[in-house]
Scaffold this motif. Structure first.
Motif, PDB file in Angstrom:
ATOM      1  N   ALA A 161      33.670  45.079  56.442  1.00 34.44           N
ATOM      2  CA  ALA A 161      33.862  43.887  55.606  1.00 34.44           C
ATOM      3  C   ALA A 161      34.967  44.134  54.590  1.00 34.44           C
ATOM      4  O   ALA A 161      35.788  43.251  54.333  1.00 34.44           O
ATOM      5  N   GLY A 162      35.026  45.335  54.020  1.00 33.65           N
ATOM      6  CA  GLY A 162      36.082  45.685  53.067  1.00 33.65           C
ATOM      7  C   GLY A 162      37.448  45.679  53.726  1.00 33.65           C
ATOM      8  O   GLY A 162      38.431  45.199  53.152  1.00 33.65           O
ATOM      9  N   LEU A 163      37.536  46.190  54.943  1.00 38.40           N
ATOM     10  CA  LEU A 163      38.799  46.207  55.682  1.00 38.40           C
ATOM     11  C   LEU A 163      39.234  44.787  56.022  1.00 38.40           C
ATOM     12  O   LEU A 163      40.407  44.429  55.839  1.00 38.40           O
ATOM     13  N   ALA A 164      38.310  43.969  56.484  1.00 42.35           N
ATOM     14  CA  ALA A 164      38.649  42.578  56.814  1.00 42.35           C
ATOM     15  C   ALA A 164      39.116  41.826  55.573  1.00 42.35           C
ATOM     16  O   ALA A 164      40.084  41.057  55.626  1.00 42.35           O
ATOM     17  N   SER A 165      38.464  42.042  54.460  1.00 44.25           N
ATOM     18  CA  SER A 165      38.853  41.393  53.208  1.00 44.25           C
ATOM     19  C   SER A 165      40.235  41.858  52.762  1.00 44.25           C
ATOM     20  O   SER A 165      41.064  41.038  52.345  1.00 44.25           O
ATOM     21  N   ALA A 166      40.498  43.168  52.846  1.00 40.60           N
ATOM     22  CA  ALA A 166      41.810  43.699  52.459  1.00 40.60           C
ATOM     23  C   ALA A 166      42.908  43.114  53.328  1.00 40.60           C
ATOM     24  O   ALA A 166      43.965  42.706  52.828  1.00 40.60           O
ATOM     25  N   ARG A 167      42.669  43.048  54.616  1.00 37.96           N
ATOM     26  CA  ARG A 167      43.677  42.486  55.531  1.00 37.96           C
ATOM     27  C   ARG A 167      43.932  41.009  55.241  1.00 37.96           C
ATOM     28  O   ARG A 167      45.066  40.560  55.254  1.00 37.96           O
ATOM     29  N   ALA A 168      42.879  40.259  54.987  1.00 39.12           N
ATOM     30  CA  ALA A 168      43.049  38.829  54.694  1.00 39.12           C
ATOM     31  C   ALA A 168      43.813  38.625  53.392  1.00 39.12           C
ATOM     32  O   ALA A 168      44.718  37.774  53.315  1.00 39.12           O
ATOM     33  N   ASP A 169      43.478  39.403  52.368  1.00 33.14           N
ATOM     34  CA  ASP A 169      44.185  39.294  51.090  1.00 33.14           C
ATOM     35  C   ASP A 169      45.651  39.683  51.241  1.00 33.14           C
ATOM     36  O   ASP A 169      46.538  39.017  50.692  1.00 33.14           O
ATOM     37  N   ALA A 170      45.918  40.756  51.973  1.00 35.69           N
ATOM     38  CA  ALA A 170      47.300  41.195  52.179  1.00 35.69           C
ATOM     39  C   ALA A 170      48.093  40.157  52.971  1.00 35.69           C
ATOM     40  O   ALA A 170      49.264  39.901  52.671  1.00 35.69           O
ATOM     41  N   LEU A 171      47.462  39.545  53.961  1.00 41.59           N
ATOM     42  CA  LEU A 171      48.136  38.523  54.753  1.00 41.59           C
ATOM     43  C   LEU A 171      48.554  37.341  53.877  1.00 41.59           C
ATOM     44  O   LEU A 171      49.691  36.860  53.966  1.00 41.59           O
ATOM     45  N   GLU A 172      47.652  36.866  53.031  1.00 42.55           N
ATOM     46  CA  GLU A 172      47.982  35.749  52.137  1.00 42.55           C
ATOM     47  C   GLU A 172      49.092  36.137  51.161  1.00 42.55           C
ATOM     48  O   GLU A 172      49.988  35.337  50.887  1.00 42.55           O
ATOM     49  N   SER A 173      49.038  37.357  50.647  1.00 41.64           N
ATOM     50  CA  SER A 173      50.095  37.825  49.745  1.00 41.64           C
ATOM     51  C   SER A 173      51.429  37.885  50.469  1.00 41.64           C
ATOM     52  O   SER A 173      52.463  37.463  49.932  1.00 41.64           O
ATOM     53  N   ALA A 174      51.432  38.401  51.689  1.00 38.61           N
ATOM     54  CA  ALA A 174      52.673  38.512  52.464  1.00 38.61           C
ATOM     55  C   ALA A 174      53.294  37.138  52.706  1.00 38.61           C
ATOM     56  O   ALA A 174      54.522  36.986  52.630  1.00 38.61           O
ATOM     57  N   LYS A 175      52.486  36.148  52.976  1.00 38.64           N
ATOM     58  CA  LYS A 175      53.016  34.793  53.184  1.00 38.64           C
ATOM     59  C   LYS A 175      53.698  34.274  51.921  1.00 38.64           C
ATOM     60  O   LYS A 175      54.794  33.699  51.988  1.00 38.64           O
TER      61      LYS A 175
END
Length: 180
Positions: free
Chosen positions: A54-68
């Motif tokens: 869950a922590g990894l999925a959350s980190a990836r989702a947050d990073a994806l939104e930041s990258a956009k």
């Protein structure tokens, strides 16, 4: 059959199967205790694994939104507000990338200003290519609509980039960028 003498000296048969001895229960108790311990350990392991995932999925989702968001900052600029555009990118960059970006933006700012360049970026699609809770690689598909005094009609540049982000104190920062 066992015989027991009673108070009245009567002989009474004794039922030997009526009360098992504690030694007969010991292997069963040990087996049940081991099974309970094994189930408890499996439950703890599953919970810890679930929390990490869950922590990894959350980190990836947050990073994806930041990258956009950062990709829009990188690909959108206006010659009238270049300093603010460049500052937005630098604010969201690691120290190493910020230094590289400053060198490039210093060179480009003269050209953009001279030809009154305006670019509007659009993120068409993006996805996480890999990473963990401290570093995430994102691939972005971006179109830039560019206008300037050198071209009569606006042109569209299609950019495909890989952006690597690192977590610095709970905030995702651009650490590297490459065109793919």
């Amino acid at each position: 059959m066992a015989v027991t003498l009673t108070k009245d000296s009567e002989v009474a048969p004794e039922d030997t199967a009526a009360a098992p001895t504690p030694a007969r229960f010991r292997p069963a108790v040990i087996a049940v205790a081991a099974l309970v311990a094994l189930l408890l350990a499996a439950t703890v392991f599953a919970f810890v694994s679930w929390r990490q995932e869950a922590g990894l999925a959350s980190a990836r989702a947050d990073a994806l939104e930041s990258a956009k968001r950062y990709a829009l900052d990188l690909t959108s600029y206006d010659y009238r507000t270049m300093d603010r555009n460049f500052a937005d990118v630098a604010q969201n960059a690691s120290p190493g990338f910020a230094a590289q970006y400053k060198q490039v933006s210093d060179q480009l700012s003269g050209i953009i200003g001279k030809y009154q360049g305006v670019s509007v970026g659009t993120v068409l699609d993006a996805g996480v290519a890999g990473g963990d809770t401290s570093r995430v690689d994102v691939v972005l598909f971006i179109d830039q609509r560019i206008t300037n005094t050198q071209t009569k009609d606006p042109r569209t540049d299609r950019s495909r980039m890989k952006m690597s982000l690192i977590d610095q104190d709970g905030t995702w920062k651009i650490d590297s960028l490459s065109l793919v």
